[in-house]
Design a protein around this motif. Structure first.
Motif, mmCIF file in Angstrom:
data_model
loop_
_atom_site.group_PDB
_atom_site.id
_atom_site.type_symbol
_atom_site.label_atom_id
_atom_site.label_comp_id
_atom_site.label_asym_id
_atom_site.label_seq_id
_atom_site.Cartn_x
_atom_site.Cartn_y
_atom_site.Cartn_z
ATOM 1 N N ARG A 108 -0.577 4.234 2.317
ATOM 2 C CA ARG A 108 -1.703 5.140 2.584
ATOM 3 C C ARG A 108 -1.246 6.381 3.337
ATOM 4 O O ARG A 108 -1.684 7.489 3.048
ATOM 5 C CB ARG A 108 -2.799 4.423 3.356
ATOM 6 C CG ARG A 108 -3.561 3.442 2.521
ATOM 7 C CD ARG A 108 -4.576 2.688 3.344
ATOM 8 N NE ARG A 108 -5.171 1.626 2.581
ATOM 9 C CZ ARG A 108 -6.425 1.638 2.143
ATOM 10 N NH1 ARG A 108 -7.208 2.655 2.429
ATOM 11 N NH2 ARG A 108 -6.897 0.635 1.442
ATOM 12 N N LYS A 109 -0.366 6.203 4.307
ATOM 13 C CA LYS A 109 0.160 7.356 5.053
ATOM 14 C C LYS A 109 0.926 8.288 4.119
ATOM 15 O O LYS A 109 0.790 9.509 4.198
ATOM 16 C CB LYS A 109 1.074 6.893 6.189
ATOM 17 C CG LYS A 109 0.341 6.331 7.374
ATOM 18 C CD LYS A 109 1.332 5.951 8.457
ATOM 19 C CE LYS A 109 0.648 5.361 9.673
ATOM 20 N NZ LYS A 109 1.623 4.996 10.714
ATOM 21 N N ASP A 130 0.796 -1.668 2.923
ATOM 22 C CA ASP A 130 -0.393 -0.910 2.539
ATOM 23 C C ASP A 130 -0.613 0.287 3.464
ATOM 24 O O ASP A 130 -0.961 1.382 3.016
ATOM 25 C CB ASP A 130 -1.633 -1.800 2.562
ATOM 26 C CG ASP A 130 -1.686 -2.777 1.397
ATOM 27 O OD1 ASP A 130 -0.978 -2.528 0.394
ATOM 28 O OD2 ASP A 130 -2.434 -3.760 1.509
#
Length: 73
Positions: A9-10, A5
């Motif tokens: 997100r990065k 996750d």
């Protein structure tokens, strides 16, 4: 939140950053093309005027000259 996750997100943040930077380029180019008139005063040149009247109004009372920007070759 697990490692996958966090990596996702990065990746999303980086992708939006790149898209944001690329969206600025087309906006900046036409604005420069519209500024066909330049002023020169005390050795400094500024090409920020769409018309000769705008340039002359800017120089009014301060001296300097106005001239049309030469086309790029």
């Amino acid at each position: 939140m697990d490692q996958e996750d966090l990596q996702m997100r990065k990746l999303i943040v980086i992708a939006f950053g790149i898209l944001g930077m690329l969206s600025i380029v087309p906006i900046a180019t036409p604005a420069n093309a519209a500024n066909e008139w330049c002023s020169k005063h005390k050795g400094m040149t500024r090409c920020a005027y769409a018309t000769e009247d705008q340039c002359r109004a800017s120089r009014s009372g301060r001296g300097g000259t106005c001239f049309r920007r030469q086309a790029s070759r």
